[in-house]
Structure formats: structure tokens, C-alpha cells
Design an enzyme around this catalytic site. Structure first.
Site, PDB file in Angstrom:
ATOM      1  N   ARG A 112      74.209 -84.848  27.113  1.00  0.00           N
ATOM      2  CA  ARG A 112      73.123 -85.836  27.056  1.00  0.00           C
ATOM      3  C   ARG A 112      72.393 -85.747  25.707  1.00  0.00           C
ATOM      4  NH1 ARG A 112      70.365 -84.769  32.783  1.00  0.00           N
ATOM      5  NH2 ARG A 112      71.187 -82.698  32.355  1.00  0.00           N
TER       6      ARG A 112
ATOM      7  N   GLY B 148      68.114 -77.488  11.538  1.00  0.00           N
ATOM      8  CA  GLY B 148      69.484 -77.967  11.736  1.00  0.00           C
ATOM      9  C   GLY B 148      69.510 -79.418  12.149  1.00  0.00           C
TER      10      GLY B 148
ATOM     11  N   LYS C 271      63.502 -87.177  25.726  1.00  0.00           N
ATOM     12  CA  LYS C 271      62.893 -88.008  26.775  1.00  0.00           C
ATOM     13  C   LYS C 271      61.404 -87.680  26.953  1.00  0.00           C
ATOM     14  CE  LYS C 271      64.070 -86.451  31.051  1.00  0.00           C
ATOM     15  NZ  LYS C 271      62.876 -86.033  31.747  1.00  0.00           N
TER      16      LYS C 271
ATOM     17  N   CYS D  89      65.895 -83.103  27.906  1.00  0.00           N
ATOM     18  CA  CYS D  89      64.436 -82.948  28.063  1.00  0.00           C
ATOM     19  C   CYS D  89      63.623 -83.373  26.853  1.00  0.00           C
ATOM     20  CB  CYS D  89      64.112 -81.497  28.400  1.00  0.00           C
ATOM     21  SG  CYS D  89      64.653 -81.062  30.039  1.00  0.00           S
TER      22      CYS D  89
HETATM   23  C1  UDX Z   1      64.146 -77.408  27.070  1.00  0.00           C
HETATM   24  C2  UDX Z   1      62.960 -76.439  27.238  1.00  0.00           C
HETATM   25  O1  UDX Z   1      63.175 -75.270  26.445  1.00  0.00           O
HETATM   26  C3  UDX Z   1      62.761 -76.081  28.690  1.00  0.00           C
HETATM   27  O2  UDX Z   1      61.607 -75.255  28.845  1.00  0.00           O
HETATM   28  C4  UDX Z   1      62.572 -77.374  29.482  1.00  0.00           C
HETATM   29  O3  UDX Z   1      62.371 -77.127  30.811  1.00  0.00           O
HETATM   30  C5  UDX Z   1      63.784 -78.288  29.287  1.00  0.00           C
HETATM   31  O4  UDX Z   1      63.943 -78.537  27.881  1.00  0.00           O
HETATM   32  P1  UDX Z   1      66.805 -77.232  26.947  1.00  0.00           P
HETATM   33  O5  UDX Z   1      66.785 -78.699  26.697  1.00  0.00           O
HETATM   34  O6  UDX Z   1      67.760 -76.670  27.926  1.00  0.00           O
HETATM   35  O7  UDX Z   1      65.339 -76.738  27.437  1.00  0.00           O
HETATM   36  O8  UDX Z   1      67.123 -76.522  25.560  1.00  0.00           O
HETATM   37  P2  UDX Z   1      66.408 -75.656  24.427  1.00  0.00           P
HETATM   38  O9  UDX Z   1      67.109 -74.368  24.321  1.00  0.00           O
HETATM   39  O10 UDX Z   1      64.947 -75.591  24.624  1.00  0.00           O
HETATM   40  O11 UDX Z   1      66.786 -76.535  23.139  1.00  0.00           O
HETATM   41  C6  UDX Z   1      66.407 -77.891  23.050  1.00  0.00           C
HETATM   42  C7  UDX Z   1      66.962 -78.528  21.812  1.00  0.00           C
HETATM   43  O12 UDX Z   1      66.291 -78.059  20.648  1.00  0.00           O
HETATM   44  C8  UDX Z   1      68.443 -78.280  21.552  1.00  0.00           C
HETATM   45  O13 UDX Z   1      69.011 -79.477  21.109  1.00  0.00           O
HETATM   46  C9  UDX Z   1      68.465 -77.238  20.456  1.00  0.00           C
HETATM   47  O14 UDX Z   1      69.633 -77.324  19.668  1.00  0.00           O
HETATM   48  C10 UDX Z   1      67.231 -77.633  19.667  1.00  0.00           C
HETATM   49  N1  UDX Z   1      66.616 -76.500  18.939  1.00  0.00           N
HETATM   50  C11 UDX Z   1      66.060 -75.473  19.625  1.00  0.00           C
HETATM   51  C12 UDX Z   1      66.578 -76.534  17.552  1.00  0.00           C
HETATM   52  O15 UDX Z   1      67.080 -77.468  16.913  1.00  0.00           O
HETATM   53  N2  UDX Z   1      65.964 -75.508  16.888  1.00  0.00           N
HETATM   54  C13 UDX Z   1      65.381 -74.464  17.539  1.00  0.00           C
HETATM   55  O16 UDX Z   1      64.834 -73.575  16.864  1.00  0.00           O
HETATM   56  C14 UDX Z   1      65.434 -74.430  18.951  1.00  0.00           C
END
Ligand code: UDX
Length: 450
Positions: free
Chosen positions: A328, A254, A264, A261
Site C-alpha cells: 500500500r 530516503g 492517509k 498509515c
Molecule cells: C506506522 C507507525 O509507526 C505506527 O505507530 C502506526 O500505528 C502505523 O503507522 P508503519 O506504517 O507500519 O507504522 O511503518 P513505520 O515503520 O512507522 O514506517 C512508516 C514509513 O516511514 C515507511 O514507509 C518507512 O520507510 C518510512 N520511514 C520511517 C522513513 O522514511 N524514515 C524513517 O526514519 C522511518
């Protein structure tokens, strides 16, 4: 009952404070922002996180959780001090450790009794040693202390459940006794606890996030190829995920990763490598692939509609992912700006992030619901895969649009179904280029031996 102080009441700090108090500890959460602390004292959460308000309320009422801006109050009689302050990206991607350094100095000046300082913030490898130096050099008189690294792995939107049901707890320290005490605090979580040294613990956090970001960029690259060759990325991901070595998670193609996180942390890890003269080839590719995702939305819309000037486009979703109001590094910001630069009028709807988004995108017209947003639009873009978007009355939406074009940036709809409803529909990696998909993931039959 242990006494704990948590410094910083952002996502990580507030969830950590609320969860440790719920486990029966006495927790004081400290922040230098009077506004945040006063709000929390009135029961107002500074962030949206499902279940957090109830958890905070319950533990405040039980007398286990309180808030302060005063270091002497927070450190009085406390055995454990968690650092959970922000480490934003500085110039070149290097993590900005200003807040961590300020906390270390304040703790050094105010601590009166032996203390275990536990770092939860994501910090460059070597920061634990640096924090120890700051504390030693700023103490007015020597008071014993140890530094432990305990990286957080919480996901926004499911942070409480992630805290209470971790896959593992990583503890890094050069002081086995301190690590053992911090391990005791985590025992009620019933997850494996790995004890290691400070630098290795810090590295485990970066390596984990970089690996997950790599999975996302990998599947996005495969999606690009699927698009050219007429294959369906959703089915490819399902088929790959059955291999236990690959697993089914983090294979959603996507708009790529955003949030506080992954962008960065991948940048910071690449910076650390480059700083030591290493060429972080794979990490650079991961970032490059991710950076391409947002402009691709504009290209796709141009392919679907031609010149976009004067059109109205509605964004379904604004936050960087569902179940949070966090904006963010949210793709919505870049997409709205790029569309506006092409002379497009942009509207948006998000179930919880509109007030957080408004100041960041003042030219975007916020709508009270997805239906009023779609009215008269030339195209819609799914930016965030909120569950409620999966159950919209799509016929109603189609009928109210000027042109029924929909670009699905998160692949939440089925191409055949959408075309059947009369939409000019496209997603990422779903078999275009003259090919039509004749399959649907939900309707796949998996034969299992009986
Ligand atoms: C992440 C880590 O998962 C977590 O362990 C860490 O401590 C902080 O960073 P978070 O940023 O809350 O957590 O979100 P997460 O659900 O992991 O998704 C991160 C990003 O990846 C989102 O933008 C999401 O849309 C994207 N993503 C995730 C995808 O594009 N495809 C996926 O299959 C999974």
C-alpha cells in the site's frame, strides 16, 4: 479469562486477536470475508507478519482463538468488541468510515448483552461519539453499551512485539467504568495507561503519526540541502540523534514514507484542519516534501545515465518497508510506472512482496533472486532496505551488470566503498555536487569520558 471479539482480521485486527488470546483471553475474530475466515480456519494467514502464523496456530490449538463470519456467534457472551476495520482515504483525504459504520450497525442489531465497544481503527476526531449514535439508533431494544477509543500504534513487520511491548496505552472514553475495564485488559502489557476523553484519544493517534511523518520529511529536506552543500545526511542524523530532545529514531532520509498509515493519516488530519477553516501549513509541507521523493529517483538516474529510453533498471525491494509484503502506497509502484513511461524495462526482486506486487505492476518482470535480476541491467535502485540487500555480493552484481549504476533510495551502502567497487553510485543527501565524502558512519570514533 475475558471473552473478547475482534472485528476485522487485517493487520491490526488479526494481531490484536492473536495477542489478546496469547495473554490468556478467549478471543473470537470476525470478518465479513468468507475467504479470509475460511483461510484462517485452515491456518492460512491473509497477511505476512513475522511470528503471526505461529502465534495464531498456538492459540487456536489451545482453544483460545477462533474465527467466524457470524455476528451472533461472535457477540454471544462477549464483554468487549474491538473494531479494527480499514479507514481508507476518501476524496480530499477525508477518512472513509463506511466500514466502521457498517460494523456499528451490525453490532447494534446483534448484541444481546452489555458491551464495551473499543475502536482500534484510526478514525477522525469525533467518530467515537458518532459510533455511539449509530449503535443507539440501530438497536432493536436498548442494551447498555459504552464506546472506548484505544488507538493502535503497531508497526508492520514488528506488530507482535509492538503489541506486547507498547510504549503506552491510550484509552479515551466518557464512561470511566468502561475505560477502567479496558485498562484491566491491558495491564499484563506493563506499559503506562493514559485515560482521557474520546476525542483527545482519537487526536493523540493522528498527532503521533503526523509528528513521525514530520520527522521523516524534515530529515529529507535536510538531505536535499546536504546534497547541495557536500555534507553527509547519515552523519548529520547520527549527530543530531545524540541530543535527547531529538532522539535517534525516524531520521532515516530516503524515499520517504509510504504504507497504510502515514500518507492517509497526515492527509486526514490536514483535511480535518481545513474543514474547520484552519490552514495546516506544516502538514501541507510534510506531504509536499514526501511527494517529491519518488520523482527524484528518476531525475537522479537521468543525471547519472542521461536518456533512460531502452535501458533496463532493476528494483531491489518492492514493499513499502522491510519485513512486510504490504504494497500500500509503496514507492516501488510509482517508480516503476515513471521508469516505464520513460521507455525503461523494469525488473524487480523482493524477498516476500512479489506476489502481492505482481497484479499492481503487471509490466514489471519479477526475478527469482537479486543476482539474476541484476544481470544485464543498466542501473539498480534500492527501494526497500531489506537486511539481505546489505549483505549482497556486490562485486558479483557489478560484474553482471551492463553498466554498474546504483541509486540507493534508502542509503544502505557507503558511497566511498561503492565507488571503490567501481559503481556509479548515488544515495540521498550524501555529499555530492563535486564534494567527496571522506568519512563513514560505521568507522566514526565517539570519544566518551572514562
Ligand atoms: C506506522 C507507525 O509507526 C505506527 O505507530 C502506526 O500505528 C502505523 O503507522 P508503519 O506504517 O507500519 O507504522 O511503518 P513505520 O515503520 O512507522 O514506517 C512508516 C514509513 O516511514 C515507511 O514507509 C518507512 O520507510 C518510512 N520511514 C520511517 C522513513 O522514511 N524514515 C524513517 O526514519 C522511518
Amino acid at each position: 479469562m475475558k471473552q473478547i471479539c475482534v472485528i476485522g482480521v487485517g493487520y491490526v485486527g488479526l494481531v490484536t486477536a492473536a495477542c489478546f488470546s496469547d495473554l490468556g483471553n478467549r478471543v473470537i475474530a470476525l470478518d465479513i470475508s468468507e475467504e479470509r475466515i475460511n483461510g484462517l480456519k485452515r491456518g492460512e494467514m491473509p497477511i505476512y507478519e513475522p511470528g503471526l502464523e505461529e502465534l495464531v496456530e498456538r492459540n487456536v490449538s489451545a482453544g483460545r482463538l477462533s474465527f467466524t463470519t457470524s455476528y451472533p456467534e461472535a457477540l454471544d457472551g462477549t464483554e468487549f468488541a474491538f473494531i479494527a476495520v480499514g479507514t481508507p482515504s476518501g476524496v480530499d483525504g477525508e477518512a472513509d468510515l463506511r466500514h466502521v459504520a457498517a460494523v456499528a450497525r451490525s453490532v447494534a442489531k446483534q448484541m444481546q448483552n452489555p458491551l464495551i465497544i473499543i475502536n482500534k481503527s484510526t478514525v477522525p476526531v469525533g467518530t467515537g461519539d458518532w459510533v455511539a449514535e449509530i449503535v443507539s439508533s440501530h438497536q432493536p431494544r436498548p442494551v447498555p453499551f459504552s464506546v472506548v477509543s484505544c488507538p493502535e500504534f503497531l508497526r508492520e513487520g514488528s506488530a507482535i512485539s509492538d503489541f506486547m511491548n507498547p510504549h503506552r496505552t491510550i484509552l479515551g472514553s466518557l464512561d470511566p467504568e468502561a475505560a477502567e475495564k479496558v485498562a484491566q485488559l491491558h495491564l499484563p502489557l506493563r506499559a503506562p495507561i493514559m485515560l482521557t476523553d474520546l476525542r483527545t484519544a482519537e487526536m493523540i493517534k493522528y498527532a503521533s503519526n503526523a509528528f513521525l511523518a514530520t520527522k521523516i520529511s524534515f530529515i529529507n529536506e535536510i538531505a536535499n540541502i546536504c546534497e547541495e552543500l557536500g555534507a553527509d545526511i547519515k552523519e548529520v542524523a547520527v549527530g543530531m540523534g545524540y541530543d535527547k530532545r531529538i532522539g535517534p529514531f525516524f531520521l532515516d532520509a530516503g524515499l520517504g514514507y509510504g504504507g497504510s498509515c502515514f500518507p492517509k493519516d497526515v492527509k486526514a488530519l490536514a483535511y480535518m484542519a481545513a474543514d474547520k477553516g484552519r490552514h495546516p501549513q506544516l502538514l501541507n509541507a510534510v506531504m509536499e516534501i514526501n511527494d517529491d521523493r519518488r520523482p527524484m529517483v528518476i531525475q537522479r538516474l537521468q543525471e547519472m545515465l542521461g536518456d533512460l529510453n531502452g535501458y533496463t533498471v532493476g528494483l531491489l525491494g518492492l514493499s513499502f518497508k522491510p519485513n512486510t509484503d504490504d504494497m500500500r502506497d509503496a514507492p516501488a509502484i510509482d517508480i516503476a510506472e515513471a521508469l516505464q513511461a520513460y521507455g525503461v524495462k523494469v525488473r524487480a526482486f523482493d524477498p516476500v512482496a512479489m506476489s502481492a506486487a505482481e497484479p499492481l505492476m503487471p509490466e514489471v518482470e519479477m526475478s527469482s533472486n537479486p543476482y539474476s535480476m541484476a544481470e544485464g541491467c543498466d542501473a539498480l535502485v534500492v527501494v526497500t532496505e531489506w537486511n539481505e540487500f546489505k549483505h549482497l555480493d556486490l562485486k558479483r552484481i557489478r560484474d553482471s551488470m551492463k553498466q554498474p549504476a546504483l541509486f540507493d533510495g534508502r542509503n544502505i551502502y557507503e558511497p566511498e566503498k561503492m565507488r571503490g567497487l567501481g559503481f556509479n553510485y548515488r544515495g540521498f543527501g550524501r555529499g555530492y555536487n563535486g564534494h567527496t565524502l571522506n568519512n563513514k558512519v560505521e568507522e566514526d570514533v565517539i570519544f566518551t569520558p572514562t
